[in-house]
Design an enzyme around this catalytic site. Structure first.
Site, PDB file in Angstrom:
ATOM      1  N   GLY A 168       0.957  -1.274   0.082  1.00 36.32           N
ATOM      2  CA  GLY A 168      -0.085   0.026  -0.022  1.00 36.32           C
ATOM      3  C   GLY A 168       0.942   1.210   0.025  1.00 36.32           C
ATOM      4  N   SER A 196       1.249   3.756  -3.205  1.00 42.21           N
ATOM      5  CA  SER A 196       0.883   4.699  -4.017  1.00 42.21           C
ATOM      6  C   SER A 196      -0.603   5.166  -3.701  1.00 42.21           C
ATOM      7  CB  SER A 196       0.599   4.319  -5.615  1.00 42.21           C
ATOM      8  OG  SER A 196       2.076   3.929  -6.263  1.00 42.21           O
ATOM      9  N   GLU A 242      15.194  -6.169  -3.011  1.00 43.82           N
ATOM     10  CA  GLU A 242      14.528  -6.691  -4.201  1.00 43.82           C
ATOM     11  C   GLU A 242      14.824  -6.214  -5.677  1.00 43.82           C
ATOM     12  OE1 GLU A 242      11.466  -9.320  -5.479  1.00 43.82           O
ATOM     13  OE2 GLU A 242      12.468  -9.277  -3.640  1.00 43.82           O
ATOM     14  N   THR A 297       9.324   4.106 -11.372  1.00 38.50           N
ATOM     15  CA  THR A 297       9.324   4.107 -13.104  1.00 38.50           C
ATOM     16  C   THR A 297      10.651   4.360 -13.334  1.00 38.50           C
ATOM     17  OG1 THR A 297       9.482   6.725 -12.984  1.00 38.50           O
ATOM     18  CG2 THR A 297       7.392   5.647 -12.985  1.00 38.50           C
ATOM     19  N   ASN A 298      10.804   4.124 -14.783  1.00 39.61           N
ATOM     20  CA  ASN A 298      12.179   3.966 -15.229  1.00 39.61           C
ATOM     21  C   ASN A 298      12.745   5.327 -15.303  1.00 39.61           C
ATOM     22  OD1 ASN A 298      11.894   1.210 -15.591  1.00 39.61           O
ATOM     23  ND2 ASN A 298      12.383   1.256 -17.828  1.00 39.61           N
ATOM     24  N   GLU A 299      12.066   6.430 -15.471  1.00 45.12           N
ATOM     25  CA  GLU A 299      12.445   7.690 -15.457  1.00 45.12           C
ATOM     26  C   GLU A 299      13.114   7.877 -14.090  1.00 45.12           C
ATOM     27  OE1 GLU A 299      10.175   7.326 -18.877  1.00 45.12           O
ATOM     28  OE2 GLU A 299       9.402   7.030 -16.681  1.00 45.12           O
TER      29      GLU A 299
END
Length: 605
Positions: A341, A343, A457, A588-590
């Site tokens: 939990g 976002s 992870e 995110t990849n950004e």
């Protein structure tokens, strides 16, 4: 006439191929030899050598010797091109730290950070694959040729793009010919085009993967323990996840295949849920290579997901003894799943500004707020981030982590369907009361718990993604090789062969990044920047794979699960829709690119 001969003007002899089994040794000071300097890519150094009845000393080669010599030459050139690209990249990284524009170093601009992060990902990929091919060659492993061709196929485009991006970051200063960078740009392009470049390498890759006697992607040597575990898990799946049981599961719609409670309990009996856990918590303390063996075999067996790795890591790292004794055994037995939990509507990647609150009331915490995009909403517990100090500076200093039973009064779950046919939920917490000892870690110490568990992870998350791509590639390869009623196959198409070879080379880059993270983990925790490199590359590879599969298979591949005529029950189009999750989840990849730039390259925050 022999063109593109390097440094002929300063050498005494020339080796030239007479045919596939004979080389010729030619003395360059002979009157019947003419050497003409050649300018290529704006640089001198190559020559054209003209031979007019020049004396030659023949040197016999063993069968296949010329092909191997050429491949060794191309691998060496890829290594040198990498060195040139790396040197220019180091120069521009230093420049980005020092060069000021608009009142700050340009290395602080996200556009520059992400450009340089892309360059580092490419350079690390080339370094690892070249090194791997060379090691296999020295071990006389027959797979060295396959990996050498992967190295050449990938390096050609990757290093040239890195060189272009290097000059974009330099701007006009790197465009001046007196600067060092243009020399490296020229070197990279000459070396990656020489001796047939990527085109020939991809043709050879396609032959090894798509010709009738091909065996597909090579299986990695994961060491004695890893190889043994791979066989053990393969055998277990053959007995426990095959035949009617697996077929019945696969007939369900995808949303019902995200988890199988009975399978999780069966796996729980093996102890493999805790494969990498320390023994003090009931784990098996296996190595990262053994974890890869397990993940790979489970992926190939198309087994359902298991475990709650991030939450278990958090409990082992930050939980109390009582919490560890209560929650870890049921995770280990496959009896309890924990959701995450994190976002919220206004706190996606920027979790530091989350608003869900936890207020102490006597011997309970009272939680209020909303979480969105929660995937494992159906689990027994939620690993929840909530604010315990609304005035904390900086904001992340006021966050704590809690374990919330999902059957607690005040929890309202509103499931929704994801674009990949899975499910997530909006979850509302209205005056949810949980015991004081459900906090994990210290009050206001949740940021350390959250980031520490994720860092553990992330080291292998990119490996998990690329193993999915490798398995999907094998499914695609079978379809590409299958002959239709006219006796033709998609693999007869040279464009299809080229695209399949490109994917195969990129998969090996992803697997090399995975293996490198495992190697780093053997000495402790994988540095987060290297976990990020692996995750970014593999996540975006999954997207490219999905798009390529649809291009190759055509419109029929867009048919979704349970539709008449769907290819593999809609596997390929569903994979593409699912791939978007992997470039967004767990950071995110950004965000990952910014992490790479700041942690690996030392660019300013």
């Amino acid at each position: 006439m022999v063109r593109f001969v390097e440094a002929a003007g300063s050498c005494t002899h020339l080796l030239v191929a007479i045919d596939r089994s004979v080389l010729g040794l030619v003395a360059l000071d002979n009157a019947r030899v003419e050497i003409v300097p050649t300018r290529a890519m704006g640089a001198w150094g190559l020559c054209e050598v003209r031979l007019n009845e020049a004396p030659v000393t023949p040197i016999a080669l063993e069968d296949g010797g010329l092909d191997d010599l050429l491949l060794k030459g191309k691998l060496a050139l890829a290594a040198r091109a990498h060195g040139a690209a790396r040197r220019a990249f180091e120069l521009v990284t230093d420049y980005a730290r020092e060069r000021h524009q608009f009142g700050q170093p340009i290395g602080r601009f996200q556009a520059i950070q992400h450009k340089l992060a892309n360059g580092l990902i490419a350079l690390e990929g080339v370094r690892l694959i070249v090194d791997h091919a060379a090691k296999l060659h020295d071990l006389d492993d027959r797979e060295w040729r396959y990996f050498a061709n992967c190295a050449v196929a990938f390096a050609s485009g990757a290093l040239r793009q890195a060189s272009l991006e290097t000059h974009h970051a330099f701007g006009a200063i790197g465009y001046a010919d007196e600067h060092e960078a243009p020399l490296h740009f020229k070197r990279v392009h000459l070396d990656t085009l020489a001796l047939g470049g990527a085109s020939q390498a991809k043709r050879l890759l396609a032959s090894s993967l798509l010709d009738p006697d091909s065996s597909g992607l090579p299986e990695y040597d994961l060491g004695p323990a890893g190889n043994a575990l791979r066989e053990q898990v393969r055998g277990w799946l053959g007995q426990n996840w095959s035949g009617g049981r697996k077929a019945e599961f696969e007939r369900k719609p995808f949303a019902k295949r995200e988890f199988d409670a009975e399978f999780a309990r069966d796996i729980g009996m093996t102890g493999w849920v805790g494969l990498g856990w320390p023994r003090e918590f009931g784990g098996q303390a296996r190595s990262a290579l053994e974890l890869i063996a397990f993940m790979e075999t489970m992926e190939r067996g198309e087994a359902p997901r298991i475990g709650a790795a991030i939450q278990a890591n958090a409990l082992m790292m930050f939980g109390t003894r009582e919490q560890q004794q209560r929650y870890l055994p049921e995770i280990l037995r496959g009896e309890a799943m924990h959701g995450m939990g994190y976002s919220e509507p206004q706190a996606g990647s920027d979790l530091a500004v989350l608003r869900t609150s936890a207020v102490r009331d006597d011997d309970h915490w009272v939680i209020n707020g909303q979480k969105i995009w929660t995937t494992t909403w159906w689990g027994k517990y939620m690993f929840l981030a909530a604010r315990t100090d609304k005035d904390a500076k900086p904001p992340h200093a006021g966050i704590s982590m809690f374990i919330v039973p999902m059957d607690a009064e005040g929890v309202t779950i509103r499931p929704a369907t994801t674009m990949y046919d899975g499910s997530f939920a909006n979850i509302f917490y209205d005056n949810v009361r949980i015991p004081l000892d459900n906090i994990v870690g210290e009050v206001n110490g949740g940021w350390k718990v959250l980031t520490g568990a994720l860092a553990f992870e992330r080291g292998l998350v990119g490996g998990g993604i690329v193993l999915k791509v490798a398995h999907a590639f094998e499914q695609l390869r079978r379809h590409v090789m299958a002959k239709d009623e006219t006796g033709t196959a998609l693999s007869d198409d040279p464009i299809v062969r080229d695209r399949m070879a490109t994917l195969a080379a990129e998969i090996e880059i992803g697997r090399q990044l995975m293996m490198h993270c495992a190697e780093l983990a053997a000495d402790g925790l994988t540095p987060p920047e290297y976990g990020a490199i692996s995750k970014v590359f593999s996540g975006e590879l999954m997207e490219r794979f999905g798009e390529t599969a649809l291009d190759i298979l055509g419109m029929r591949a867009t048919l979704s699960e349970q539709m008449p005529g769907a290819i593999d029950n809609g596997r390929f189009e569903q994979n593409l829709r699912h791939s978007l999750m992997w470039v967004i989840s767990i950071g995110t990849n950004e965000i990952q690119r910014s992490l790479i730039a700041q942690r690996a390259l030392g660019l300013p925050r």
